[in-house]
Design an enzyme around this catalytic site. Structure first.
Site, PDB file in Angstrom:
ATOM      1  N   HIS A 153       4.290   3.501  12.225  1.00 53.31           N
ATOM      2  CA  HIS A 153       3.354   4.587  12.564  1.00 53.31           C
ATOM      3  C   HIS A 153       3.989   5.673  13.435  1.00 53.31           C
ATOM      4  CE1 HIS A 153      -0.457   1.828  11.953  1.00 53.31           C
ATOM      5  NE2 HIS A 153       0.408   1.742  10.960  1.00 53.31           N
TER       6      HIS A 153
ATOM      7  N   GLU B 195      -4.883   2.043   2.854  1.00 56.05           N
ATOM      8  CA  GLU B 195      -4.856   0.903   3.776  1.00 56.05           C
ATOM      9  C   GLU B 195      -5.007   1.370   5.206  1.00 56.05           C
ATOM     10  OE1 GLU B 195      -3.284  -2.127   6.561  1.00 56.05           O
ATOM     11  OE2 GLU B 195      -2.520  -0.112   6.248  1.00 56.05           O
ATOM     12  N   GLU B 196      -4.347   2.492   5.526  1.00 54.45           N
ATOM     13  CA  GLU B 196      -4.190   2.849   6.937  1.00 54.45           C
ATOM     14  C   GLU B 196      -5.484   3.279   7.608  1.00 54.45           C
ATOM     15  OE1 GLU B 196      -1.773   2.043   8.568  1.00 54.45           O
ATOM     16  OE2 GLU B 196       0.066   2.173   7.413  1.00 54.45           O
TER      17      GLU B 196
ATOM     18  N   HIS C 242       0.837  -1.209   0.000  1.00 53.59           N
ATOM     19  CA  HIS C 242       0.000   0.000   0.000  1.00 53.59           C
ATOM     20  C   HIS C 242       0.868   1.254   0.000  1.00 53.59           C
ATOM     21  CE1 HIS C 242       0.388   0.964   4.362  1.00 53.59           C
ATOM     22  NE2 HIS C 242       0.367  -0.340   4.557  1.00 53.59           N
TER      23      HIS C 242
ATOM     24  N   ASP D 149       3.350  -6.303   3.675  1.00 51.89           N
ATOM     25  CA  ASP D 149       2.994  -5.171   4.548  1.00 51.89           C
ATOM     26  C   ASP D 149       3.454  -5.421   5.985  1.00 51.89           C
ATOM     27  OD1 ASP D 149       1.971  -2.816   5.538  1.00 51.89           O
ATOM     28  OD2 ASP D 149      -0.099  -3.523   5.630  1.00 51.89           O
TER      29      ASP D 149
ATOM     30  N   ASP E  60       6.511   0.935   6.362  1.00 51.34           N
ATOM     31  CA  ASP E  60       5.046   0.769   6.277  1.00 51.34           C
ATOM     32  C   ASP E  60       4.490   1.839   5.361  1.00 51.34           C
ATOM     33  OD1 ASP E  60       2.445   0.028   6.690  1.00 51.34           O
ATOM     34  OD2 ASP E  60       2.302   0.864   8.709  1.00 51.34           O
TER      35      ASP E  60
END
Lengths: 485, 485
Positions: A440, A320-321, A274, A348, A286
């Protein structure tokens, strides 16, 4: 049961290697795999692309200029590389805006706490919310407190770290659990095992039957500090200020490119990552690295001139997130053509040293596994047993780099809609030593990626994608064409 | 040279262990050391004190209520424990106030950067300083750029990590180097090898012959990002806003307690750590743990009823981080009584697993070693050779916990004025695996301290302090009484 049947059974179970004469899916591809490995090991383009993405474009939240710049840049570059059927699949995505935010201890000892509002959170009123903090380790402690001790307060979830799968539930659901008991906001321990004063964001998921209250991640250090203060009987009062808001929707897209199949172009293997990320750091692990590895995998196959029997389709998902709109739109657009999909791969889990693949094959319509739910170590369904054995055969091609392990269980959030409809799903697996340290956070940056790991992932995605698209038998029988969900 | 002389020489050189009949300073203390070890291993009070300090009081910058609360709390608790000669030595300290601060990339892609203004930095004008960033790896690159390319710009020092000793020079001196070439502010890579988006503060040292310009630490990630942007030929413009200012001076104190010597109460061994910290995190490793270990070491000796020949003096220094006023005031107050000081121990390298001690013995008035300057592996001065051999004998008592290594070189910033006047100086040494990951950041918190490491440090400080204060010969000849400097 005759000897041959026994051997086939053991082979399919992965108990013994395939003897001469029995099916060995890897054998015809050993030379090709070596060629791809040599190319991938000499490759610098995947790294260059990742460096461009992380350095020049930066993070890429849905609805942000960053994501749209990334899509536009990759779209143009893919066309320049002569990939086939390069196209954008339009997707409407939510646009969540963080705004300014802060968290301040008011008493007993004033200080600023490092924090990150959780994605999709509502904001506070101007001037913030000031309230005492009530600290719990989990939902059981929260329920035990009850409304009398929660109402009007800010609940801090300060669990022990039990791995991402189990600990992330406080980030996802904590706000609504606390809101049902009258809490005015929540603070959540960042979902990580290691911290150097590092808050980690990520999406929350408001329940429909609870008020929407603001939610922010705090550091591991401060979660533990709040626990100690509570144990001392000290009440901590804080002011939480967040301008966070949902600002409607924005146009975005899944970015698609292909190598069309030479015999069955309408049968498809999806190879994906993603392109969106959170709005801090650079989205390097990520999931920028995965997108660049998958893209470069396709490019290398193209450069070598390898054209599989079926179509190998690169998909760089959007959103995606915080919405999964990209994966949903793709599934929706497929409609009754779902059985055309032979397998879907999503990387991922970051780009540390790869160890192999994860594999899942669900009965269509099976319940979506809950986060953190444990899964049996091996499948029981005969169809899944057979398909897993085939994936393990193919993965033996990765013995060359010590990455041939295939575990039962795997896939990805964006390919979830395909997998739940019965499409076999694979994920690239790594040692996973530090991924959640960076995930994140401001720490998810290019300097954490080892070029050699990126080269290995590129090789593995190229070979797994190519072989799944090229082998004579489908990996598993066609899923039934069911209405999209 | 006779046989006996040879043996004594080899013993003093540490080449052979002392045979029966030769000096072995450790031998008379083996039973005592075992007793102290048993006490320290059962001790929970050092931990309780550290938990109180870090949890209830928090960080402790000079001139802040935190530091004065810590001093008052420890002062009262020491009196309650019956320690002797508990007293405050008044010290005036600088009061630096951080205020609000931020760093924002203006172009090409706007975003907030995690940052911490450097201690003692001046602030920016209201509204901040907006300027292009020029990136250098070191002072050589800066000089090569010259005034034409530096004037009016913000200089970012983005060195590789060469360990704290070498890399910290950019934090200490970078602002003045850049200011001399006309820079308007500096950004400095945090002095750490590991980062999860974690800025680390620390003091800068303005040169007298350069304009004072604002200076802030950025993360390792952003330092590397700026380097990559510069390599791409991209100009990054930022806005730095800092309210930082020096707000005069404040009253503070060194906190002192003793076990008075039974035979030579006027001869003193100092056992110490610094109670002040930076204004982020909890000052757990830097240097709360050391203060609590040294304090509890004294308390345990007191509880056992051990009274050494000389006085063992606990000193919790003030203002190590941004002024060294505590150590200077102590030396100043000693005046001509300096020769009373037999040795000084300071623990200020965090409380990871101890490995032994560092030891230095300077000729009085010797030049202060420059930060990062390499030091010979062993001394050459005969007096230092003899004293080092003695410290190694004593340290053999720490074989019990695998922590008997004594390296040449050691000491501490607060005991620097004593050491430069010729007092032998010791530091507790640890594996030092993560100390600089946490140091001066939001990550320096209690959860990073292992209780077992704290117990071991407590044991080692107690035994080293006690034996140095108790052995019949002084560790080294009296330093000359020279005027204080």
């Amino acid at each position: 049961m005759g000897d041959k049947a026994l051997v086939l059974l053991l082979v399919s179970l992965g108990v013994v290697a395939a003897p001469a004469g029995a099916e060995d899916l890897a054998e015809p591809y050993r030379e090709t795999s070596r060629e791809v490995l040599a190319r991938a090991q000499a490759d610098t383009r995947a790294w260059d692309k990742l460096a461009y993405l992380t350095t020049r474009i930066g993070n890429r939240l849905s609805g942000s200029p960053g994501l749209e710049n990334a899509i536009a840049w990759a779209h143009e570059a893919m066309q320049g590389e002569g990939l086939e059927a390069v196209r954008l699949q339009p997707v409407r995505v939510p646009r969540w805006v963080r705004g300014r935010e802060s968290l301040r201890v008011v008493s007993p000892v004033p200080r600023e706490l490092p924090m990150l509002g959780l994605g999709m959170s509502v904001g506070t009123p101007e001037g913030g919310i000031t309230a005492p903090v009530v600290v719990v380790r989990d939902e059981t402690e929260l329920e035990a407190l009850g409304r009398a001790k929660v109402e009007g307060r800010i609940v801090a979830f300060a669990p022990d770290w039990e791995g991402y799968g189990r600990t992330v539930r406080f980030r996802s659901s904590g706000a609504s659990w606390a809101a049902k008991l009258g809490a005015v906001a929540v603070l959540v321990r960042s979902a990580t095992g290691r911290s150097i004063g590092s808050p980690h964001t990520g999406a929350l998921d408001y329940a429909e039957d609870a008020p929407r209250i603001p939610a922010a991640a705090i550091t591991v250090e401060d979660a533990l500090w709040l626990r100690r203060m509570a144990a001392l009987g000290e009440t901590v009062r804080v002011t939480l200020q967040m301008e966070a808001r949902l600002a409607g929707e924005a146009n975005s897209a899944n970015l698609i490119a292909e190598i069309r199949g030479r015999e069955k172009p309408d049968e498809v293997v999806v190879l994906s990552g993603h392109l969106d990320s959170w709005d801090v750091g650079q989205g390097a692990h990520d999931d920028g690295c995965s997108c660049m590895a998958a893209w470069q995998a396709l490019t290398i196959l193209k450069q070598i001139g390898l054209r599989p029997r079926r179509t190998l389709r690169l998909v760089l998902w959007t959103n995606e997130e915080n919405g999964l709109r990209g994966g949903a739109a793709y599934r929706e657009a497929l409609g009754a053509a779902l059985p055309s999909h032979v397998a879907a791969i999503e990387m991922d889990g970051g780009c540390e040293r790869p160890t192999g693949f994860g594999f899942s094959l669900a009965r269509p319509g099976a319940a979506r596994p809950r986060r953190g739910e444990s899964q049996p170590a091996e499948p029981t369904d005969p169809g899944a047993v057979r398909a897993l054995a085939r994936v393990r055969q193919i993965a033996s091609l990765f013995d060359a780099i010590g990455a041939s392990a295939v575990r039962w269980g795997g896939g990805g959030a964006d390919i979830g809609p395909l997998m739940r409809a019965g499409v076999p799903g694979l994920s690239l697996e790594t040692v996973g030593e530090h991924y959640f340290d960076w995930h994140h956070s401001q720490g998810d940056t290019l300097d954490k990626v080892e070029p050699e790991d990126l080269r290995r992932a590129t090789f593995m995605l190229a070979v797994m994608g190519y072989v799944l698209a090229d082998i004579e038998p489908r990996l598993a029988p066609e899923p039934a064409a069911e209405p999209s969900r």
